[in-house]
Enzyme design. Structure first.
Site, PDB file in Angstrom:
ATOM      1  N   LYS A  32       0.834  -1.215   0.000  1.00  0.00           N
ATOM      2  CA  LYS A  32       0.000   0.000   0.000  1.00  0.00           C
ATOM      3  C   LYS A  32       0.866   1.262   0.000  1.00  0.00           C
ATOM      4  CE  LYS A  32      -2.042  -1.059   3.936  1.00  0.00           C
ATOM      5  NZ  LYS A  32      -1.285  -2.287   4.280  1.00  0.00           N
ATOM      6  N   ARG A 107      -9.877   0.754   8.966  1.00  0.00           N
ATOM      7  CA  ARG A 107      -9.298  -0.541   9.289  1.00  0.00           C
ATOM      8  C   ARG A 107     -10.253  -1.451  10.051  1.00  0.00           C
ATOM      9  NH1 ARG A 107      -3.390   0.270   8.797  1.00  0.00           N
ATOM     10  NH2 ARG A 107      -2.358  -1.465   9.796  1.00  0.00           N
ATOM     11  N   ARG A 146      11.831  -5.089   4.945  1.00  0.00           N
ATOM     12  CA  ARG A 146      11.586  -3.657   4.731  1.00  0.00           C
ATOM     13  C   ARG A 146      12.551  -2.777   5.520  1.00  0.00           C
ATOM     14  NH1 ARG A 146       5.711  -1.415   5.503  1.00  0.00           N
ATOM     15  NH2 ARG A 146       5.904  -2.532   7.477  1.00  0.00           N
ATOM     16  N   ARG A 185      11.395  -0.881  10.960  1.00  0.00           N
ATOM     17  CA  ARG A 185      10.295  -0.574  11.883  1.00  0.00           C
ATOM     18  C   ARG A 185      10.262  -1.562  13.037  1.00  0.00           C
ATOM     19  NH1 ARG A 185       4.958   0.564   8.315  1.00  0.00           N
ATOM     20  NH2 ARG A 185       4.066  -0.818   9.894  1.00  0.00           N
ATOM     21  N   ARG A 196      -0.049  -8.740  13.635  1.00  0.00           N
ATOM     22  CA  ARG A 196      -0.638  -7.767  12.691  1.00  0.00           C
ATOM     23  C   ARG A 196      -1.455  -8.483  11.621  1.00  0.00           C
ATOM     24  NH1 ARG A 196       4.575  -5.002  10.740  1.00  0.00           N
ATOM     25  NH2 ARG A 196       3.217  -3.902   9.293  1.00  0.00           N
TER      26      ARG A 196
HETATM   27  P1  AP5 Z   1       4.860  -1.498   1.905  1.00  0.00           P
HETATM   28  O1  AP5 Z   1       4.492  -0.744   0.674  1.00  0.00           O
HETATM   29  O2  AP5 Z   1       5.580  -0.750   2.967  1.00  0.00           O
HETATM   30  O3  AP5 Z   1       3.586  -2.284   2.482  1.00  0.00           O
HETATM   31  P2  AP5 Z   1       2.302  -1.751   3.244  1.00  0.00           P
HETATM   32  O4  AP5 Z   1       1.127  -2.455   2.667  1.00  0.00           O
HETATM   33  O5  AP5 Z   1       2.272  -0.258   3.245  1.00  0.00           O
HETATM   34  O6  AP5 Z   1       2.602  -2.355   4.675  1.00  0.00           O
HETATM   35  P3  AP5 Z   1       2.511  -1.723   6.142  1.00  0.00           P
HETATM   36  O7  AP5 Z   1       3.256  -2.689   7.020  1.00  0.00           O
HETATM   37  O8  AP5 Z   1       2.973  -0.310   6.175  1.00  0.00           O
HETATM   38  O9  AP5 Z   1       1.018  -1.815   6.399  1.00  0.00           O
HETATM   39  P4  AP5 Z   1       0.361  -1.843   7.759  1.00  0.00           P
HETATM   40  O10 AP5 Z   1      -1.038  -1.663   7.328  1.00  0.00           O
HETATM   41  O11 AP5 Z   1       0.625  -3.008   8.610  1.00  0.00           O
HETATM   42  O12 AP5 Z   1       1.079  -0.665   8.569  1.00  0.00           O
HETATM   43  P5  AP5 Z   1       0.628   0.779   8.974  1.00  0.00           P
HETATM   44  O13 AP5 Z   1       1.805   1.626   8.907  1.00  0.00           O
HETATM   45  O14 AP5 Z   1      -0.605   1.182   8.249  1.00  0.00           O
HETATM   46  O15 AP5 Z   1       5.730  -2.756   1.427  1.00  0.00           O
HETATM   47  C1  AP5 Z   1       6.302  -3.637   2.369  1.00  0.00           C
HETATM   48  C2  AP5 Z   1       7.681  -4.083   1.855  1.00  0.00           C
HETATM   49  O16 AP5 Z   1       7.498  -4.833   0.659  1.00  0.00           O
HETATM   50  C3  AP5 Z   1       8.613  -2.911   1.484  1.00  0.00           C
HETATM   51  O17 AP5 Z   1       9.922  -3.240   1.844  1.00  0.00           O
HETATM   52  C4  AP5 Z   1       8.497  -2.811  -0.048  1.00  0.00           C
HETATM   53  O18 AP5 Z   1       9.693  -2.331  -0.643  1.00  0.00           O
HETATM   54  C5  AP5 Z   1       8.196  -4.248  -0.443  1.00  0.00           C
HETATM   55  N1  AP5 Z   1       7.317  -4.330  -1.599  1.00  0.00           N
HETATM   56  C6  AP5 Z   1       6.220  -3.578  -1.842  1.00  0.00           C
HETATM   57  N2  AP5 Z   1       5.645  -3.950  -3.005  1.00  0.00           N
HETATM   58  C7  AP5 Z   1       6.415  -4.968  -3.489  1.00  0.00           C
HETATM   59  C8  AP5 Z   1       6.339  -5.775  -4.660  1.00  0.00           C
HETATM   60  N3  AP5 Z   1       5.364  -5.609  -5.558  1.00  0.00           N
HETATM   61  N4  AP5 Z   1       7.274  -6.726  -4.836  1.00  0.00           N
HETATM   62  C9  AP5 Z   1       8.284  -6.908  -3.936  1.00  0.00           C
HETATM   63  N5  AP5 Z   1       8.423  -6.172  -2.815  1.00  0.00           N
HETATM   64  C10 AP5 Z   1       7.481  -5.213  -2.590  1.00  0.00           C
HETATM   65  O19 AP5 Z   1       0.191   0.554  10.496  1.00  0.00           O
HETATM   66  C11 AP5 Z   1       1.130   0.322  11.528  1.00  0.00           C
HETATM   67  C12 AP5 Z   1       0.419   0.285  12.874  1.00  0.00           C
HETATM   68  O20 AP5 Z   1      -0.213   1.550  13.133  1.00  0.00           O
HETATM   69  C13 AP5 Z   1      -0.738  -0.741  12.980  1.00  0.00           C
HETATM   70  O21 AP5 Z   1      -0.281  -2.032  13.330  1.00  0.00           O
HETATM   71  C14 AP5 Z   1      -1.594  -0.090  14.077  1.00  0.00           C
HETATM   72  O22 AP5 Z   1      -1.034  -0.320  15.342  1.00  0.00           O
HETATM   73  C15 AP5 Z   1      -1.494   1.395  13.753  1.00  0.00           C
HETATM   74  N6  AP5 Z   1      -2.539   1.850  12.829  1.00  0.00           N
HETATM   75  C16 AP5 Z   1      -2.349   2.312  11.546  1.00  0.00           C
HETATM   76  N7  AP5 Z   1      -3.538   2.659  11.012  1.00  0.00           N
HETATM   77  C17 AP5 Z   1      -4.484   2.407  11.946  1.00  0.00           C
HETATM   78  C18 AP5 Z   1      -5.880   2.534  11.960  1.00  0.00           C
HETATM   79  N8  AP5 Z   1      -6.562   2.977  10.869  1.00  0.00           N
HETATM   80  N9  AP5 Z   1      -6.539   2.196  13.099  1.00  0.00           N
HETATM   81  C19 AP5 Z   1      -5.885   1.751  14.185  1.00  0.00           C
HETATM   82  N10 AP5 Z   1      -4.551   1.584  14.227  1.00  0.00           N
HETATM   83  C20 AP5 Z   1      -3.842   1.914  13.116  1.00  0.00           C
END
Ligand code: AP5
Length: 240
Positions: A32, A107, A146, A185, A196
């Protein structure tokens, strides 16, 4: 291949790509952030990432950041009220008036209702909800590999997308000075990742059916290389 992969239905082109209002859904590690950053850089649409907003609050040790930290470190969801406050503030800024990519919000079912109310208030209905659909077996490797830049936020992967500058960021923005060291991270540890993924299945996965029923869902098969996924993403979001 997972259950949601398949052809991306053509989404009607928006008159102005800057006016896309998109929600990105997908498991942790589904890409994402990677795809949202790319769309932001190419089309100038703000990426509104709830995770980034929360991490920034934690880094600055604000009251809200202190309240959010424990849940984030454990891979649990932060309270709806805290996240909504951050999203409301960000979407109310002038640059989001003409479009946004919501990354990581909503979410759970309660956040869907809160977002609907907020967007009605702002007069900004969602154009599309894009699901980044990835084989679950790939997610752990993507997440443990990552790395990101603590200054500009650029995302790398030690397996699939290493920095051209070794363990430092290679973004042009750092040219002329010593580039920052990349960081991992805290919640990208394997035990936290497992939680997660469980939380995603329990709380967030049901939103897929919800948005499909509303006729807003577009599914992008996101297993392939970043470039190929981006082409599909753009089409799903109505940007080509
Ligand atoms: P990346 O693009 O970083 O993946 P992502 O889907 O953004 O993953 P996240 O881990 O950031 O999502 P998340 O939803 O768990 O975390 P968030 O920050 O929202 O890609 C991942 C890796 O893969 C990278 O190294 C990239 O280079 C590689 N990659 C990407 N595409 C690729 C491809 N096509 N091929 C090969 N490699 C590839 O949330 C973190 C925390 O915040 C949550 O756990 C929660 O505690 C809190 N939080 C966030 N939002 C909320 C909410 N709405 N409500 C409550 N708590 C929340």
């Amino acid at each position: 291949m997972s259950a949601f992969s398949g052809r991306v239905p053509a989404f009607p082109k928006t008159a102005d790509p800057g006016e896309m209002r998109i929600v990105l859904l997908g498991a942790p590690g589904s890409g994402k952030g990677t795809q949202a950053q790319r769309l932001r850089d190419e089309k100038g649409i703000p990426q509104v990432s709830s995770g980034d907003l929360l991490r920034d609050a934690v880094k600055r040790s604000t009251d809200l950041g202190k309240r959010a930290k424990t849940a984030m470190d454990a891979g649990e969801l932060v309270s709806d009220e805290i996240v909504l406050g951050l999203i409301r503030e960000r979407l109310s800024q002038p640059d989001a008036a003409a479009g946004f990519i919501l990354d990581g919000y909503p979410r759970n079912v309660a956040q869907v209702a809160a977002l609907d109310a907020l967007l009605t208030e702002l007069g900004q209905p969602i154009d599309a909800v894009v699901l980044m659909d990835v084989d679950p077996a790939m997610l752990v490797k993507r997440l443990t590999g990552r790395r990101s830049c603590p200054v500009c936020g650029k995302v790398f992967n030690v397996f699939s997308a290493p920095s051209a500058n070794g363990d430092r960021c290679d973004a042009e923005v750092h040219a002329g000075s010593e580039a920052p060291l990349l960081v991992q991270r805290k919640d990208d540890r394997e035990d936290v990742i497992e939680n997660r993924l469980r939380v995603y299945e329990r709380e967030t996965r049901p939103l897929v059916d919800h948005y499909r029923d509303r006729g807003l869902l577009r599914v992008v098969g996101a297993d392939g290389p970043v470039e190929r996924v981006y082409a599909q993403f753009l089409r799903a979001a109505g940007g080509t």
